[in-house]
Design an enzyme around this catalytic site. Sequence first.
Site, PDB file in Angstrom:
ATOM      1  N   GLU A  52       8.936  -6.894   5.412  1.00 46.73           N
ATOM      2  CA  GLU A  52       9.479  -7.304   4.108  1.00 46.73           C
ATOM      3  C   GLU A  52       9.532  -8.830   4.027  1.00 46.73           C
ATOM      4  OE1 GLU A  52      10.228  -5.403   1.599  1.00 46.73           O
ATOM      5  OE2 GLU A  52      10.766  -3.412   2.333  1.00 46.73           O
ATOM      6  N   ASP A 140       3.793  -1.119  -2.082  1.00 49.31           N
ATOM      7  CA  ASP A 140       4.108  -0.094  -1.079  1.00 49.31           C
ATOM      8  C   ASP A 140       2.824   0.559  -0.576  1.00 49.31           C
ATOM      9  OD1 ASP A 140       6.154   1.802   0.225  1.00 49.31           O
ATOM     10  OD2 ASP A 140       4.887   3.190  -0.897  1.00 49.31           O
TER      11      ASP A 140
END
Length: 306
Positions: A52, A140
């Site tokens: 992330e 994603d």
Amino acid sequence: MPISANIQSIYTDGACTGNPGPGGWAAVVYFTDGSLHEIGGSAAQTTNNRMEMQAAIAALQLIAESSHLSAVTIHTDSEYLINGVTKWVKGWKKKGWKTAQGKPVLNQDLWETLDRLNHPSIEWRHVRGHAGIIGNERCDAIARAFASGKPPHLQQQSASNSKATDAPNFLAPVSEVADFSSNDLIIDKSNTNSHLASNTSMIDSSTPSSISNEELPREVRVAQLRNLLETLRSADEIATKGYLITSSELADLMDVHASAVTSRGEEWRWRNWIVSRVRREGNQILWELERADAINPDDNSDHATE
């Protein structure tokens, strides 16, 4: 990567298989002229949080390299990232990179890079993961592909081949999106920082750039459907209870840029709903949703369609 237009917003995401294990990161960059760029990479042994953070670092580096001066919104589904970069990092630095319990801060190397690259013009905005938001879903998909060792085709869509208000149609269950022609380009992202993952590569522009829904794993397609249903249920509740929502809130629901909402006129149709402009309150335009099948069939008013 040469950048000729201003950056409007960026979506980032990270993924990890095993956590720790093989990981991937991704960022999708939307520009004011309607163009977009995708970047991504991988790491052999990492964690979800680090991926992330890697994605956010890549986004911030791109902003810095573009000499972009106006505000940019970075969207992420990681509360760890947002809290760390906007709140926790200040205290950690004061304590010599120690937590309140006196323990070393995890991922200090990446936090230091994020803190150095962060800027007051950056707005960090949390989005729900797997909620049908196009930019988040696409990130994603890219991150998971890199994590699984199957690097995806990264796209560069020029303004001439795009709708300025829409996002690419990969994992996009929410709104109508731009079509891709055979001239769409594939981009690369050089590994300019030692913290960034290494598997980003140049792909020839003649390589096919689209992925059909049928090629996705069944579980991904089922997740897409669930995300779509959640979005539709939210819209139905807004309509049923008569809630008025702002242009930005409506844009978030549809997952388009706010300009796509305000440019459509006073009344138009989106999926199962008639969207009507009700009034302006200060700087905000308020909109109302009404189920199209609830409209009186004798009502001959014209409703613009998508």
